[in-house]
Every structure is written in structure tokens, then in C-alpha cells.
Design a protein around this motif. Sequence first.
Motif, PDB file in Angstrom:
ATOM      1  N   VAL A 216       1.249  -7.639 -12.558  1.00 33.18           N
ATOM      2  CA  VAL A 216       2.008  -8.671 -12.326  1.00 33.18           C
ATOM      3  C   VAL A 216       2.389  -9.058 -10.879  1.00 33.18           C
ATOM      4  N   GLN A 217       2.193  -9.922  -9.988  1.00 35.03           N
ATOM      5  CA  GLN A 217       2.550  -9.854  -8.837  1.00 35.03           C
ATOM      6  C   GLN A 217       4.098  -9.797  -8.676  1.00 35.03           C
ATOM      7  N   ASN A 218       4.657  -8.942  -7.535  1.00 31.55           N
ATOM      8  CA  ASN A 218       5.927  -8.782  -7.497  1.00 31.55           C
ATOM      9  C   ASN A 218       6.312  -8.901  -6.067  1.00 31.55           C
ATOM     10  N   SER A 219       7.205  -8.582  -5.522  1.00 31.47           N
ATOM     11  CA  SER A 219       7.978  -8.301  -4.418  1.00 31.47           C
ATOM     12  C   SER A 219       7.276  -7.327  -3.372  1.00 31.47           C
ATOM     13  N   ASN A 220       6.385  -6.482  -4.076  1.00 29.40           N
ATOM     14  CA  ASN A 220       5.730  -5.377  -3.400  1.00 29.40           C
ATOM     15  C   ASN A 220       4.117  -5.903  -3.343  1.00 29.40           C
ATOM     16  N   GLY A 221       3.719  -6.917  -3.857  1.00 31.44           N
ATOM     17  CA  GLY A 221       2.446  -7.536  -3.742  1.00 31.44           C
ATOM     18  C   GLY A 221       1.731  -7.460  -5.142  1.00 31.44           C
ATOM     19  N   LEU A 222       0.469  -7.314  -5.393  1.00 36.35           N
ATOM     20  CA  LEU A 222      -0.425  -7.110  -6.597  1.00 36.35           C
ATOM     21  C   LEU A 222      -1.106  -6.134  -6.716  1.00 36.35           C
ATOM     22  N   VAL A 223      -1.032  -5.151  -8.081  1.00 33.94           N
ATOM     23  CA  VAL A 223      -1.450  -3.956  -8.325  1.00 33.94           C
ATOM     24  C   VAL A 223      -2.643  -4.240  -9.314  1.00 33.94           C
ATOM     25  N   ILE A 224      -3.766  -3.562  -8.847  1.00 41.86           N
ATOM     26  CA  ILE A 224      -4.974  -3.411  -9.586  1.00 41.86           C
ATOM     27  C   ILE A 224      -5.523  -1.951  -9.829  1.00 41.86           C
ATOM     28  N   GLU A 225      -5.376  -1.652 -11.032  1.00 43.18           N
ATOM     29  CA  GLU A 225      -5.733  -0.292 -11.217  1.00 43.18           C
ATOM     30  C   GLU A 225      -7.174   0.014 -12.175  1.00 43.18           C
ATOM     31  N   CYS A 226      -8.066   0.558 -11.422  1.00 39.16           N
ATOM     32  CA  CYS A 226      -9.461   0.743 -11.992  1.00 39.16           C
ATOM     33  C   CYS A 226      -9.549   2.269 -12.464  1.00 39.16           C
ATOM     34  N   ASN A 227      -9.865   2.341 -13.864  1.00 33.87           N
ATOM     35  CA  ASN A 227      -9.988   3.697 -14.416  1.00 33.87           C
ATOM     36  C   ASN A 227     -11.490   3.894 -14.512  1.00 33.87           C
ATOM     37  N   TYR A 228     -12.165   4.958 -13.981  1.00 36.42           N
ATOM     38  CA  TYR A 228     -13.272   5.305 -14.082  1.00 36.42           C
ATOM     39  C   TYR A 228     -13.384   6.828 -15.018  1.00 36.42           C
ATOM     40  N   LYS A 229     -14.652   6.895 -15.508  1.00 34.61           N
ATOM     41  CA  LYS A 229     -14.987   8.143 -16.024  1.00 34.61           C
ATOM     42  C   LYS A 229     -16.165   8.654 -15.650  1.00 34.61           C
ATOM     43  N   MET A 230     -16.428  10.034 -15.190  1.00 31.07           N
ATOM     44  CA  MET A 230     -17.482  10.511 -14.725  1.00 31.07           C
ATOM     45  C   MET A 230     -18.398  10.888 -15.843  1.00 31.07           C
ATOM     46  N   THR A 231     -19.486  10.159 -16.176  1.00 28.81           N
ATOM     47  CA  THR A 231     -20.266  10.307 -17.413  1.00 28.81           C
ATOM     48  C   THR A 231     -20.475  11.892 -17.560  1.00 28.81           C
ATOM     49  N   ALA A 232     -20.926  12.230 -18.948  1.00 28.90           N
ATOM     50  CA  ALA A 232     -21.275  13.307 -19.481  1.00 28.90           C
ATOM     51  C   ALA A 232     -20.163  14.469 -19.356  1.00 28.90           C
ATOM     52  N   LEU A 233     -19.282  14.397 -18.398  1.00 29.85           N
ATOM     53  CA  LEU A 233     -18.242  15.349 -18.423  1.00 29.85           C
ATOM     54  C   LEU A 233     -16.752  14.741 -18.583  1.00 29.85           C
ATOM     55  N   ASP A 234     -16.710  13.416 -18.791  1.00 26.68           N
ATOM     56  CA  ASP A 234     -15.654  12.657 -19.127  1.00 26.68           C
ATOM     57  C   ASP A 234     -14.464  13.091 -17.914  1.00 26.68           C
ATOM     58  N   ILE A 235     -14.849  13.276 -16.749  1.00 22.21           N
ATOM     59  CA  ILE A 235     -13.785  13.213 -15.891  1.00 22.21           C
ATOM     60  C   ILE A 235     -13.096  12.115 -15.280  1.00 22.21           C
ATOM     61  N   PRO A 236     -11.761  11.950 -15.391  1.00 24.17           N
ATOM     62  CA  PRO A 236     -11.045  10.780 -15.254  1.00 24.17           C
ATOM     63  C   PRO A 236     -10.823  10.494 -13.324  1.00 24.17           C
ATOM     64  N   TYR A 237     -11.016   9.388 -13.171  1.00 27.84           N
ATOM     65  CA  TYR A 237     -11.088   9.070 -11.649  1.00 27.84           C
ATOM     66  C   TYR A 237     -10.376   7.714 -11.567  1.00 27.84           C
ATOM     67  N   ILE A 238      -9.321   7.545 -10.894  1.00 26.75           N
ATOM     68  CA  ILE A 238      -8.768   6.344 -10.727  1.00 26.75           C
ATOM     69  C   ILE A 238      -8.543   5.776  -9.360  1.00 26.75           C
ATOM     70  N   ILE A 239      -8.764   4.484  -9.222  1.00 25.89           N
ATOM     71  CA  ILE A 239      -8.384   3.799  -8.116  1.00 25.89           C
ATOM     72  C   ILE A 239      -7.570   2.812  -8.083  1.00 25.89           C
ATOM     73  N   THR A 240      -6.508   2.819  -7.174  1.00 23.71           N
ATOM     74  CA  THR A 240      -5.384   1.776  -7.612  1.00 23.71           C
ATOM     75  C   THR A 240      -5.233   1.017  -6.175  1.00 23.71           C
ATOM     76  N   TYR A 241      -5.604  -0.421  -6.191  1.00 27.87           N
ATOM     77  CA  TYR A 241      -5.553  -1.227  -5.021  1.00 27.87           C
ATOM     78  C   TYR A 241      -4.210  -2.005  -5.184  1.00 27.87           C
ATOM     79  N   THR A 242      -3.369  -1.880  -4.088  1.00 30.19           N
ATOM     80  CA  THR A 242      -2.319  -2.961  -3.964  1.00 30.19           C
ATOM     81  C   THR A 242      -2.536  -3.624  -2.936  1.00 30.19           C
TER      82      THR A 242
END
Length: 424
Positions: A216-242
Motif C-alpha cells: 500500500v502506498q505510504n510516506s516512503n512510496g510503493l513497495v512491490i515484492e517479486c518472489n521467484y523460485k529457481m526451478t528444479a532446485l527450489d531456490i528462493p530469489y526475491i526482488i523488492t522494488y520500492t
Amino acid sequence: MAADRSPHPGIYEVKKVYQNIWFKNKDWQKGIITIHNNFNFTNLSNYQFKWVLLKNGLPVQTDTFSLDLSPGLTKEVALNIPVIAGLDEWMLNLFAYTKNETIAVPKGHEIAREQFGGKSQQFFLQKQNETGILSIETKGNLIHFNAGKVSGSFNTKLGKLISYKYEDHSLMTGFPEPYFWRAPTDNDFGNQMPQKLGFWRNAHQLLQLDTVKLGVQNSNGLVIECNYKMTALDIPYIITYTILNNGAIKINASIDLLGKKMPEMPRFGMRLNLPKTYEQIDFYGRGPWENYPDRNTASFVGMYQQKVSEQFVMNYVRPQENGYKTDIRWVQLYDEQHRGIKITGLQPICFSALPYTAEDLDPGNTKKQQHPSDLNERKFISVHIDLSQRGVGGDNSWGALPHSPYLLKNNQYSYSYIVEPILK
């Protein structure tokens, strides 16, 4: 050295390691240092010394001094530097030059150097300007944002930034994406890096978007969190855009390899493409020549202005990883109209900006008989923005690894940087 006797960038590091004048810190912020004469027969009275005080990467005061010091002795020296105060980032550079010309060496030739304060974290404690009025509009999978003359769009279905503009000028031709590989160096081939670490060559293609969490947009801006998985090995990788209030975009990338049996990671970072017209590069970090995590003590932190056309090291006989800079505070690339982007690390970052991609420089698992003249320049600038990459090594070229501190073998990595337009 190359076959034509032109120096490779690594020669500056070798020169510094071999220098016979050693500068040591006693209390450099007050101008107190020690100097050791490691020569066997030469008094340091043969050399002219110079110090340069830097404030936020720029020289603010300099002076010279002489020293009578016999071989094998050490002496404490008090430099007349001004009072260092405030929240700025300060550094002290020291140099020694020949006073007289000899048959082999000209007068004024640098024979020793040192920098104090180069590992300072003070810059990253300074608050970034993020003020502005941010407006957000959501249409289906698209999030459009606007802050003054800055605008952009984010696709939540793809989990990607798809537009970023300043005054309707597109700032990027390819948006930041994860990347883990580097084109093997000669030393990498010697220690079989292409075979042993080969998983990471195409690991970026294995990332599949799992979820996108829109804040939700707040005084710091807007956060968008993108959760990825590296296929086969199920490795979590996260990119957070603010998306910040001034239209800048803060990007955080993290990976978690805990519990996974993985080979060493060649690099942890992201890459993007910029217009070919962004020929000018300004940066605050280690330079001016190419440097790497285990080969950068001769490359002093400072403010540098260069060209993209100067980044590629042409005298490596074979294309390979190339043109890197470390301990970067910020870097900006722009065109003749001063249109471009600035990238600021929230911790030290590393970058390269070349007219070639890593794939262009990578011959595969074995060396190929190709040379820089065989490369074709891309129609864009390929920019890497990394937390780090493995060192280049060099104890030998037939099996020795880079030293342990310069290998990426941790289970978790995370870093952040801010992308923003260069304001006219």
C-alpha cells in the motif's frame, strides 16, 4: 604485459604490492602516519612525497614534503592537514615520486602510493534525497507511476519494470534482471571454473515468478515484492522494488541457498541495457583502471569521469571478463544532452559498462582461438550492477583458486541500489 609490451591493468596492483616505501596508519585523520624505508641501499631523501586530502571523492587540499630516512628504518610523520569534521567521507592519498632522472626512470615517476579511508562506509550513512509527490495508477496488471518529470510502468504479471522515463525520454533499453555468471578469465580456465561452476551460466533463465506482493502506498512510496523460485532446485530469489516519492526506484535483490548443495557463485548481481548514446560515465569508487575484489588496493577511491569506449581492455589477447570497477558509491551514465541514469549503492557495489554482453565474451567450457577484434559491438551498453563477483586470482594460472575471502560461497546474499534519472 601484452605481447606488444602494453601494460595490463593488473600491473598497477603488482607495482603497489612490490613497492619499497610502506605507508602505515597511526592516526591519519589527524595527519599522523608512519613511513618505512624497505629499500636496501636508497635513502628516501631521493624522493618527493605528496599527500592529497579528499572530501566525498574530490581533492580539497594537497601539499608536498621530503623525508630523510635510511634503508630499513621507520619514521613517524605529521602532515599539516586541515581538521576533518562533519558527516562527509574523507580519505587521504599518499604518493612518492623520483626527484631526479636516471637512465631507466624519468624525474617525477611515481614509485609508491597508499590510500587511507578507502574502506570507509560513511557515504552509505548519508541520507538520500527521496522527497517528491508520487502518484500511482493501477490498470489491470500494469502499475503506472509519476513523480514530476519522472514516469514509469511495472507489470505485476511479469514481475518486471517495463518502462522508465524522464520527460518522455526512455532511460533504459533493457531493465534490471538477475545475473550470476561471468565470462571466464584465463585463470578461471586454469582452475576449471567453467566446468565446476557451469550451473550458474544460465541460472538466470531458471528463475520463475512465483508471487507478486503489492504493498500500500505510504510516506516512503510503493513497495512491490517479486518472489521467484529457481526451478528444479527450489531456490528462493526475491526482488523488492520500492518506487520512491521522487520517482527513483530502490531495488533489493536477495537469494537464499541455505540447505542447498551448490557450487560457488561466480557473481551476485543484476544487469541492464542502456542506450548506446550514454557514452559518458561518472563514478565515485575505485579507479581509474579496471579492478576486481582481490586486485584493487592500487585503485584509489575517488571521483572519476570516463567514456564507455574506454572501459573495454583491448590488449587481453582473448575476450574474457573485463572492465570491472569495485567499491562504487554511485555511477551515472549519460549522453551529450546529459540525459541518463544514476545508480547509487546502499552499500558498496561494483559495475561494468561495455558494448558487449557476458555471453559475447564467453567462449564456453574451453578456450577458443578468438581475439577482441572478432567481437561485434552491441547496439546498446551492457551494464552490470553487482554486490560482487569472485576474485580473479593469479597465484598461478593452472589450478589455483582466488583466495577464500574473494569467493562467493555464503548461503545468503542481499544488496540494494537506487536507480534514478539524472536531473538537468
